[in-house]
Design a protein around this motif. Structure first.
Motif, PDB file in Angstrom:
ATOM      1  N   ASN A  22     -22.597  -7.563  -0.641  1.00 56.58           N
ATOM      2  CA  ASN A  22     -21.885  -8.773  -1.090  1.00 56.58           C
ATOM      3  C   ASN A  22     -20.423  -8.795  -0.664  1.00 56.58           C
ATOM      4  OD1 ASN A  22     -24.240  -9.669  -2.327  1.00 56.58           O
ATOM      5  ND2 ASN A  22     -23.741  -8.632  -4.253  1.00 56.58           N
ATOM      6  N   ILE A  23     -19.782  -7.628  -0.670  1.00 55.66           N
ATOM      7  CA  ILE A  23     -18.337  -7.603  -0.418  1.00 55.66           C
ATOM      8  C   ILE A  23     -18.016  -7.247   1.034  1.00 55.66           C
ATOM      9  CG2 ILE A  23     -16.131  -6.590  -1.135  1.00 55.66           C
ATOM     10  CD1 ILE A  23     -17.487  -8.336  -3.248  1.00 55.66           C
ATOM     11  N   LEU A  24     -18.597  -6.149   1.514  1.00 49.63           N
ATOM     12  CA  LEU A  24     -18.192  -5.647   2.817  1.00 49.63           C
ATOM     13  C   LEU A  24     -18.889  -6.347   3.974  1.00 49.63           C
ATOM     14  CD1 LEU A  24     -17.970  -1.829   2.052  1.00 49.63           C
ATOM     15  CD2 LEU A  24     -16.151  -3.524   2.079  1.00 49.63           C
ATOM     16  N   ILE A  25     -20.208  -6.571   3.879  1.00 51.59           N
ATOM     17  CA  ILE A  25     -20.952  -7.153   4.999  1.00 51.59           C
ATOM     18  C   ILE A  25     -20.768  -8.655   5.071  1.00 51.59           C
ATOM     19  CG2 ILE A  25     -23.261  -7.514   5.952  1.00 51.59           C
ATOM     20  CD1 ILE A  25     -24.014  -4.765   4.936  1.00 51.59           C
ATOM     21  N   ARG A  26     -20.958  -9.363   3.956  1.00 48.27           N
ATOM     22  CA  ARG A  26     -20.826 -10.828   3.974  1.00 48.27           C
ATOM     23  C   ARG A  26     -19.395 -11.264   4.229  1.00 48.27           C
ATOM     24  NH1 ARG A  26     -24.719 -12.633  -1.128  1.00 48.27           N
ATOM     25  NH2 ARG A  26     -26.687 -11.825  -0.260  1.00 48.27           N
ATOM     26  N   ASN A  27     -18.427 -10.463   3.764  1.00 48.43           N
ATOM     27  CA  ASN A  27     -17.016 -10.825   3.974  1.00 48.43           C
ATOM     28  C   ASN A  27     -16.353  -9.796   4.916  1.00 48.43           C
ATOM     29  OD1 ASN A  27     -16.971 -13.040   1.987  1.00 48.43           O
ATOM     30  ND2 ASN A  27     -17.293 -11.398   0.505  1.00 48.43           N
ATOM     31  N   TRP A  28     -17.056  -9.492   6.019  1.00 51.17           N
ATOM     32  CA  TRP A  28     -16.574  -8.442   6.901  1.00 51.17           C
ATOM     33  C   TRP A  28     -15.245  -8.785   7.556  1.00 51.17           C
ATOM     34  CZ3 TRP A  28     -15.687  -9.203  12.057  1.00 51.17           C
ATOM     35  CH2 TRP A  28     -16.188 -10.397  12.612  1.00 51.17           C
ATOM     36  N   GLU A  29     -14.966 -10.077   7.705  1.00 56.30           N
ATOM     37  CA  GLU A  29     -13.701 -10.467   8.330  1.00 56.30           C
ATOM     38  C   GLU A  29     -12.509 -10.020   7.472  1.00 56.30           C
ATOM     39  OE1 GLU A  29     -13.850 -14.609   8.946  1.00 56.30           O
ATOM     40  OE2 GLU A  29     -15.268 -14.506  10.620  1.00 56.30           O
ATOM     41  N   HIS A  30     -12.702 -10.048   6.150  1.00 56.54           N
ATOM     42  CA  HIS A  30     -11.607  -9.641   5.251  1.00 56.54           C
ATOM     43  C   HIS A  30     -11.669  -8.144   4.933  1.00 56.54           C
ATOM     44  CE1 HIS A  30     -10.643 -13.865   4.639  1.00 56.54           C
ATOM     45  NE2 HIS A  30     -11.945 -14.105   4.375  1.00 56.54           N
ATOM     46  N   SER A  31     -12.852  -7.582   4.912  1.00 55.79           N
ATOM     47  CA  SER A  31     -12.999  -6.174   4.522  1.00 55.79           C
ATOM     48  C   SER A  31     -12.698  -5.208   5.669  1.00 55.79           C
ATOM     49  CB  SER A  31     -14.408  -5.918   3.998  1.00 55.79           C
ATOM     50  OG  SER A  31     -15.376  -6.222   4.992  1.00 55.79           O
ATOM     51  N   PHE A  32     -12.877  -5.655   6.923  1.00 57.66           N
ATOM     52  CA  PHE A  32     -12.660  -4.758   8.060  1.00 57.66           C
ATOM     53  C   PHE A  32     -11.222  -4.221   8.116  1.00 57.66           C
ATOM     54  CE2 PHE A  32     -11.870  -3.890  12.576  1.00 57.66           C
ATOM     55  CZ  PHE A  32     -12.842  -2.920  12.791  1.00 57.66           C
ATOM     56  N   PRO A  33     -10.184  -5.047   7.947  1.00 56.42           N
ATOM     57  CA  PRO A  33      -8.810  -4.504   7.934  1.00 56.42           C
ATOM     58  C   PRO A  33      -8.575  -3.510   6.794  1.00 56.42           C
ATOM     59  CG  PRO A  33      -8.775  -6.870   8.271  1.00 56.42           C
ATOM     60  CD  PRO A  33     -10.177  -6.523   7.892  1.00 56.42           C
ATOM     61  N   ILE A  34      -9.251  -3.746   5.656  1.00 57.83           N
ATOM     62  CA  ILE A  34      -9.094  -2.815   4.532  1.00 57.83           C
ATOM     63  C   ILE A  34      -9.680  -1.453   4.877  1.00 57.83           C
ATOM     64  CG2 ILE A  34      -9.733  -2.385   2.124  1.00 57.83           C
ATOM     65  CD1 ILE A  34      -9.746  -5.416   1.696  1.00 57.83           C
ATOM     66  N   ILE A  35     -10.865  -1.477   5.527  1.00 54.42           N
ATOM     67  CA  ILE A  35     -11.505  -0.213   5.925  1.00 54.42           C
ATOM     68  C   ILE A  35     -10.632   0.545   6.922  1.00 54.42           C
ATOM     69  CG2 ILE A  35     -13.501   0.771   7.102  1.00 54.42           C
ATOM     70  CD1 ILE A  35     -15.158  -1.539   5.978  1.00 54.42           C
ATOM     71  N   ILE A  36     -10.075  -0.186   7.896  1.00 56.87           N
ATOM     72  CA  ILE A  36      -9.194   0.448   8.884  1.00 56.87           C
ATOM     73  C   ILE A  36      -7.969   1.065   8.198  1.00 56.87           C
ATOM     74  CG2 ILE A  36      -7.702   0.033  10.878  1.00 56.87           C
ATOM     75  CD1 ILE A  36     -10.684   0.055  11.529  1.00 56.87           C
ATOM     76  N   SER A  37      -7.419   0.368   7.221  1.00 58.76           N
ATOM     77  CA  SER A  37      -6.239   0.872   6.499  1.00 58.76           C
ATOM     78  C   SER A  37      -6.571   2.132   5.729  1.00 58.76           C
ATOM     79  CB  SER A  37      -5.711  -0.208   5.549  1.00 58.76           C
ATOM     80  OG  SER A  37      -5.324  -1.361   6.264  1.00 58.76           O
TER      81      SER A  37
END
Length: 256
Positions: A22-37
């Motif tokens: 629900n959070i990481l895959i569906r909203n990957w555009e927003h979650s990807f920078p968080i993962i990189i950080s």
């Protein structure tokens, strides 16, 4: 009871899967920078811990201090060890071993000793700068079978080099106390080094202490008194008393 734990683990696993979908895959555009950080923070933290200065005082050394009688420590030239330049008085020889397992040097400073809160000088090679010989070493005669070189510091300041093990000896004299039977209550050997502790962020250095307390000095004083009695007995032996020739001749004339 076992099923209850299984149910709890299963519920936690389903929650993690739901969060991932629900959070990481569906909203990957927003979650990807968080993962990189997050990954960048982990890498930076690991790099900081690997490269920061760290030292360790070895605890399993034989003894942290020794009672040294007068004459056990001597200063000699390195190229002529039979020539005695200076004999150390009665005192304490402190010993620490420092392991610097980091890639950075760590400066130490202010090596000193306190006897009942009174500042006392630690003997260093700089203390013997008035001797003409340039290369000097200190010999410790612990017994007739145990004789070795003691690396006392060159001066009260120095550094623990990166990736090294540094033995450090510090001598402080006690003859003024033992000779007058005025025993100290506490002797503290201190080494301050340029590393601050996380729970004291405003203190820019840390201090290593070795403490010798009162009861130890009583046995040392008894040992010192026994040594003095033995020396006095040796001085009074008949072999040491000699008559001067004029006195002997005078006695011979009187006998005639």
């Amino acid at each position: 009871m076992g099923c209850l734990f299984c149910f709890g683990d299963d519920f936690l696993l389903k929650g993690l899967i739901s969060f991932w979908n629900n959070i990481l895959i569906r909203n990957w555009e927003h979650s990807f920078p968080i993962i990189i950080s997050i990954f960048s923070l982990l890498i930076a933290t690991r790099s900081f811990n690997t490269n920061r200065a760290k030292i360790k005082f070895i605890k399993n050394i034989a003894r942290p201090y020794y009672y040294v009688k007068a004459g056990q420590l001597i200063l000699v030239p390195e190229n002529n060890k039979k020539k005695v330049l200076n004999t150390f008085p009665t005192g304490i020889l402190f010993h620490v071993a420092v392991l610097n397992f980091s890639p950075k040097d760590v400066a130490y400073f202010n090596i000193h000793c306190e006897i009942d809160k009174d500042f006392q000088e630690i003997y260093t090679m700089k203390s013997f700068g008035y001797f003409a010989e340039k290369d000097k070493i200190v010999i410790f005669r612990q017994s007739s079978s145990q004789i070795g070189e003691i690396p006392i510091p060159n001066e009260p300041q120095g550094k623990f080099e990166a990736n090294s093990l540094t033995p450090l000896y510090g001598f402080v004299r006690l003859d003024d106390y033992l000779g007058k039977k005025k025993l100290p209550k506490k002797v503290t050997f201190k080494i301050s080094y340029a590393l601050k502790k996380w729970y004291l962020p405003f203190r820019l250095y840390s201090t290593k202490r070795i403490i010798v307390k009162g009861p130890v000095f009583n046995s040392w004083l008894i040992e010192q008194q026994q040594l003095m009695k033995q020396l006095k007995k040796e001085e009074k032996t008949p072999g040491n008393s000699r008559k001067t020739p004029p006195y002997s001749k005078k006695r011979r004339r009187n006998k005639k």
